[in-house]
Design a protein around this motif. Structure first.
Motif, PDB file in Angstrom:
ATOM      1  N   UNK A   1      61.088  26.052  -7.180  1.00 48.79           N
ATOM      2  CA  UNK A   1      61.928  26.833  -6.282  1.00 48.79           C
ATOM      3  C   UNK A   1      61.092  27.738  -5.402  1.00 48.79           C
ATOM      4  N   UNK A   2      61.713  28.724  -4.831  1.00 46.74           N
ATOM      5  CA  UNK A   2      61.016  29.728  -4.034  1.00 46.74           C
ATOM      6  C   UNK A   2      60.460  29.178  -2.735  1.00 46.74           C
ATOM      7  N   UNK A   3      59.407  29.867  -2.271  1.00 45.37           N
ATOM      8  CA  UNK A   3      58.835  29.546  -0.969  1.00 45.37           C
ATOM      9  C   UNK A   3      58.243  28.139  -0.939  1.00 45.37           C
ATOM     10  N   UNK A   4      57.488  27.792  -2.011  1.00 45.68           N
ATOM     11  CA  UNK A   4      56.838  26.470  -2.067  1.00 45.68           C
ATOM     12  C   UNK A   4      57.898  25.373  -2.061  1.00 45.68           C
ATOM     13  N   UNK A   5      58.959  25.601  -2.838  1.00 40.35           N
ATOM     14  CA  UNK A   5      60.037  24.620  -2.901  1.00 40.35           C
ATOM     15  C   UNK A   5      60.701  24.417  -1.545  1.00 40.35           C
ATOM     16  N   UNK A   6      60.893  25.530  -0.820  1.00 37.20           N
ATOM     17  CA  UNK A   6      61.544  25.409   0.495  1.00 37.20           C
ATOM     18  C   UNK A   6      60.632  24.718   1.503  1.00 37.20           C
ATOM     19  N   UNK A   7      59.328  24.885   1.295  1.00 38.99           N
ATOM     20  CA  UNK A   7      58.379  24.238   2.225  1.00 38.99           C
ATOM     21  C   UNK A   7      58.472  22.724   2.176  1.00 38.99           C
ATOM     22  N   UNK A   8      58.695  22.190   0.963  1.00 37.58           N
ATOM     23  CA  UNK A   8      58.719  20.728   0.852  1.00 37.58           C
ATOM     24  C   UNK A   8      60.139  20.159   0.862  1.00 37.58           C
ATOM     25  N   UNK A   9      61.063  20.954   1.333  1.00 37.48           N
ATOM     26  CA  UNK A   9      62.424  20.437   1.519  1.00 37.48           C
ATOM     27  C   UNK A   9      62.421  19.396   2.644  1.00 37.48           C
ATOM     28  N   UNK A  10      63.201  18.327   2.490  1.00 36.35           N
ATOM     29  CA  UNK A  10      63.203  17.275   3.521  1.00 36.35           C
ATOM     30  C   UNK A  10      63.532  17.788   4.922  1.00 36.35           C
ATOM     31  N   UNK A  11      64.354  18.858   4.997  1.00 34.64           N
ATOM     32  CA  UNK A  11      64.741  19.359   6.320  1.00 34.64           C
ATOM     33  C   UNK A  11      63.541  19.964   7.070  1.00 34.64           C
ATOM     34  N   UNK A  12      62.450  20.267   6.342  1.00 32.69           N
ATOM     35  CA  UNK A  12      61.264  20.844   6.990  1.00 32.69           C
ATOM     36  C   UNK A  12      60.230  19.781   7.358  1.00 32.69           C
ATOM     37  N   UNK A  13      60.718  18.570   7.536  1.00 38.01           N
ATOM     38  CA  UNK A  13      59.781  17.468   7.784  1.00 38.01           C
ATOM     39  C   UNK A  13      58.997  17.651   9.078  1.00 38.01           C
ATOM     40  N   UNK A  14      59.597  18.312  10.079  1.00 38.87           N
ATOM     41  CA  UNK A  14      58.889  18.480  11.357  1.00 38.87           C
ATOM     42  C   UNK A  14      57.644  19.356  11.201  1.00 38.87           C
ATOM     43  N   UNK A  15      57.738  20.341  10.303  1.00 39.13           N
ATOM     44  CA  UNK A  15      56.590  21.208  10.034  1.00 39.13           C
ATOM     45  C   UNK A  15      55.432  20.367   9.518  1.00 39.13           C
ATOM     46  N   UNK A  16      55.726  19.491   8.550  1.00 43.45           N
ATOM     47  CA  UNK A  16      54.683  18.646   7.973  1.00 43.45           C
ATOM     48  C   UNK A  16      54.190  17.597   8.966  1.00 43.45           C
ATOM     49  N   UNK A  17      55.092  17.186   9.793  1.00 38.91           N
ATOM     50  CA  UNK A  17      54.743  16.236  10.843  1.00 38.91           C
ATOM     51  C   UNK A  17      53.692  16.870  11.779  1.00 38.91           C
ATOM     52  N   UNK A  18      53.946  18.122  12.155  1.00 39.58           N
ATOM     53  CA  UNK A  18      53.010  18.857  13.015  1.00 39.58           C
ATOM     54  C   UNK A  18      51.678  19.054  12.325  1.00 39.58           C
ATOM     55  N   UNK A  19      51.743  19.443  11.031  1.00 43.27           N
ATOM     56  CA  UNK A  19      50.502  19.670  10.285  1.00 43.27           C
ATOM     57  C   UNK A  19      49.697  18.370  10.156  1.00 43.27           C
ATOM     58  N   UNK A  20      50.443  17.297   9.944  1.00 46.93           N
ATOM     59  CA  UNK A  20      49.798  15.987   9.836  1.00 46.93           C
ATOM     60  C   UNK A  20      49.043  15.652  11.121  1.00 46.93           C
ATOM     61  N   UNK A  21      49.666  15.990  12.242  1.00 49.58           N
ATOM     62  CA  UNK A  21      49.031  15.708  13.524  1.00 49.58           C
ATOM     63  C   UNK A  21      47.794  16.587  13.723  1.00 49.58           C
ATOM     64  N   UNK A  22      47.918  17.884  13.379  1.00 49.10           N
ATOM     65  CA  UNK A  22      46.770  18.799  13.517  1.00 49.10           C
ATOM     66  C   UNK A  22      45.620  18.290  12.642  1.00 49.10           C
ATOM     67  N   UNK A  23      45.951  17.894  11.401  1.00 53.63           N
ATOM     68  CA  UNK A  23      44.913  17.403  10.483  1.00 53.63           C
ATOM     69  C   UNK A  23      44.259  16.136  11.034  1.00 53.63           C
ATOM     70  N   UNK A  24      45.071  15.256  11.596  1.00 52.21           N
ATOM     71  CA  UNK A  24      44.494  13.998  12.096  1.00 52.21           C
ATOM     72  C   UNK A  24      43.580  14.252  13.287  1.00 52.21           C
ATOM     73  N   UNK A  25      43.956  15.215  14.138  1.00 53.58           N
ATOM     74  CA  UNK A  25      43.091  15.531  15.289  1.00 53.58           C
ATOM     75  C   UNK A  25      41.797  16.183  14.794  1.00 53.58           C
ATOM     76  N   UNK A  26      41.935  16.990  13.724  1.00 57.06           N
ATOM     77  CA  UNK A  26      40.756  17.675  13.182  1.00 57.06           C
ATOM     78  C   UNK A  26      39.786  16.673  12.535  1.00 57.06           C
TER      79      UNK A  26
END
Lengths: 241, 401
Positions: B339-364
């Motif tokens: 639960x808590x903050x970590x749990x909310x981070x990996x909620x499916x509705x936050x997929x765009x956040x991870x999508x962005x991070x994935x892109x930043x990581x791939x460019x890096x």
């Protein structure tokens, strides 16, 4: 002096707000190597760029092979038979040596005999044939730049400071290559600061100062006249060797 | 043979070769390996974007022309087919007329843009194309009576390309991911899992449309590969590196730049037409949106500019992530169950956040794009091997002497 292949008559040129060429009068004899000398900022490189149409000419005219090419586009001037080796060599670093040379062949496949001749002149080109040109050393890039200009027969070759930043051994190789080109009676206009290199190769010479040609004649005359060298170039011959 | 098909431009990386073969198999057998409409739509969109991104890479990666008008050409193709079918009925003739009209309009607009690129360079050209694309979007949205406005148009495809057409009665497929899921999570149920993995494929006109799309994507990709490895392609690369130098070699760079803009626009228009036939519905959101333009740009950069193979990798990674990242996060959320903050981070509705991070990581991690970086690593490995072999030879000679 043989009939001129290239004539500049009262050519003026500006770069941005600066007036660089002040009425250049220059003739390049056919089948000879002409050296364009002068101090830094005299307008030598701008003269070559102006001939190639890379700098506009507000006044004066450039005549090549009897045709007025003053207002022609760069690509049209190149297709008319003038090859240009700029100061920074202009190598396409991401393309291979082969691709650089093939690109310069605008009249179909390259002639193998001519290619062999270029390989004799510049052996590293054969060795690094399929390597990216960006990986070559400075001297090898210069060789490629000159080879690219010569990969097809051209009427006139413009070369801007080919010895700049090169080791003496490489300069010697380049001089040998230019002597070979001279022997084939290729018309060349060479901009150079290295006087010993120029004296070895040049048949005719023009000296520029402040955007104008202040002296023209044979290289033999200039090489023998230390006072004239001092007057035109600021230094005696010995200081450049 | 392979050298000839790929125009001598091989992947030049073992990892990349394996990835490309896997993608080719997945796309070729996709309808028989991945059940469900979402998987089917994902496969189709990958094929569409392979064409679009490869065409865009011809401009951006090979000639360094940055344009934001690509979605406009995509939209022209999609609306061309939709309007053609709307006016002339759902026949192949109407599709042909629609595509032809769209191609002519795109060619005219691309010619104007190409000529404009001679006077306005780099970022200013990009901004002009952006303005043109927005103007076109605005026109399409406003002309409701023709384009359907925001609602868009339904594309009534010919019967042969629709779900009612059943050329084959029952074809058996094998649910690859379903079986792999059982293999890794319930290895004791492998026999049942294997049996359950078989499913019946509804082989309809839509499947035929998918294979037409797949075929066009393959042919266009190979055509572009041939083009960039031809003398024409070499001139484009020369222009990319130094336009003045290319001019000084005698090339009319005006012609080459304009030709590239037109060719890229035409291919994108054609991709838009295929999209309309596959998706059977076009609106400004799915064809002309600026977000779509950003996606095309991201796919191109992610895959690797100036590599063409990057278009395949970029399209696959991006479209798959766009469609399945939510599922992955959902599974992760269930598995971790915090639960808590970590749990909310990996909620499916936050997929765009991870999508962005994935892109930043791939460019890096892949600054030259995935394909560019894989090739760099492969080259380094080759060089290390050569040096090691040379050292072994030298030491062997020393021992002998």
């Amino acid at each position: 002096m043989s009939e001129p292949i290239l004539t500049l008559t009262g050519v003026h040129a500006d770069i941005d707000q600066y007036h660089i060429l002040h009425g250049i009068e220059l003739q390049v004899p056919r089948g000879e190597l002409t050296v364009l000398l002068g101090r830094n900022g005299a307008g030598k490189s701008t003269t070559l760029r102006t001939i190639m149409g890379l700098t506009k000419v507000p006044r004066g005219s450039v005549t090549f092979n009897g045709k007025d090419i003053t207002s022609w586009s760069t690509s049209r001037i190149a297709r008319a038979g003038i090859a240009f080796v700029p100061e920074n060599m202009g190598i396409f670093g991401q393309l291979t040596v082969r691709e650089n040379l093939v690109l310069a062949g605008t009249h179909g496949p390259l002639d193998q005999a001519r290619l062999d001749w270029l390989f004799d002149l510049f052996p590293p080109l054969k060795k690094f044939w399929d390597r990216p040109a960006g990986n070559l050393s400075g001297g090898q890039k210069q060789m490629l730049a000159i080879a690219r200009a010569m990969v097809e027969p051209r009427d006139l070759l413009l070369v801007d400071e080919p010895t700049k930043g090169l080791a003496p051994a490489i300069i010697d190789d380049l001089a040998t290559a230019f002597e070979e080109l001279k022997a084939r009676e290729v018309s060349i206009l060479l901009v150079e600061q290295n006087f010993s290199f120029s004296r070895r190769l040049g048949q005719t010479v023009a000296v520029m100062n402040d955007g104008q040609v202040v002296h023209s004649g044979t290289m033999a005359e200039l090489a023998q006249d230390s006072a004239l060298q001092q007057d035109l170039l600021g230094l005696g011959l010995g200081a450049h060797q | 043979m392979l050298q000839s098909i790929l125009s001598g431009d091989l992947p030049r990386s073992r990892v990349l070769s394996v990835a490309l073969i896997a993608i080719l198999i997945a796309l070729a057998l996709g309808p028989f390996l991945f059940p469900g409409t979402r998987a089917f739509a994902t496969l189709g969109m990958i094929c569409v974007f392979i064409i679009v991104v490869a065409a865009y890479d011809l401009m951006l990666g090979y000639t360094h022309i940055v344009s934001f008008a690509h979605t406009m050409f995509f939209g022209i193709g999609a609306y061309g087919v939709a309007l053609g079918i709307g006016h002339f009925g759902s026949g192949f003739g109407a599709i042909f007329i629609g595509i032809l009209g769209a191609l002519l309009l795109s060619a005219a607009l691309a010619l104007l843009l190409g000529l404009l690129s001679l006077r306005v360079k780099a970022i200013f050209f990009a901004l002009v194309t952006l303005a043109v694309a927005f103007a076109f979007l605005s026109v399409v949205t406003q002309m409701y009576h023709i384009t359907g406005g925001e609602d868009g148009l339904r594309v009534r495809v010919p019967r042969e390309l629709g779900p009612a057409f059943r050329p084959l009665d029952s074809v058996t497929g094998f649910d690859l991911f379903g079986f792999l899921g059982v293999l890794f999570t319930q290895p004791w149920n492998l026999v049942d899992g294997f049996r359950d993995a078989f499913f019946t494929v509804r082989f309809t006109g839509r499947t035929l449309m998918y294979y037409a799309l797949f075929l066009f994507a393959g042919v266009i990709f190979l055509f572009l590969l041939r083009l960039v490895n031809s003398p024409f392609g070499r001139v484009l690369q020369a222009i990319r590196e130094n336009e003045f130098r290319a001019q000084a070699l005698g090339y009319r760079t005006v012609f080459y730049r304009t030709a590239v803009v037109i060719l890229s626009a035409l291919l994108t228009t054609f991709a838009g037409a295929l999209f309309a036939l596959f998706n059977r519905y076009v609106n400004p959101e799915n064809t002309l949106n600026f977000e779509l333009m950003i996606f095309i740009l991201l796919m191109c950069v992610l895959g690797g500019m100036g590599t063409l193979y990057g278009a395949i990798i970029g399209a696959v990674v991006f479209v798959v992530a766009q469609n399945y990242l939510q599922d992955v996060l959902g599974a992760l959320s269930e598995a971790v169950n915090v639960g808590g903050f970590v749990g909310s981070l990996i909620e499916p509705s936050h997929w765009l956040l991870w999508f962005g991070l994935l892109f930043v990581a791939s460019v890096y991690f892949f600054p030259s794009g995935i394909v560019g970086q894989l090739r760099i690593w492969a080259r380094r490995r080759e060089m290390r091997q050569t040096v090691a072999e040379h050292q072994t030879e030298s030491s062997a000679k020393e021992r002998l002497t």
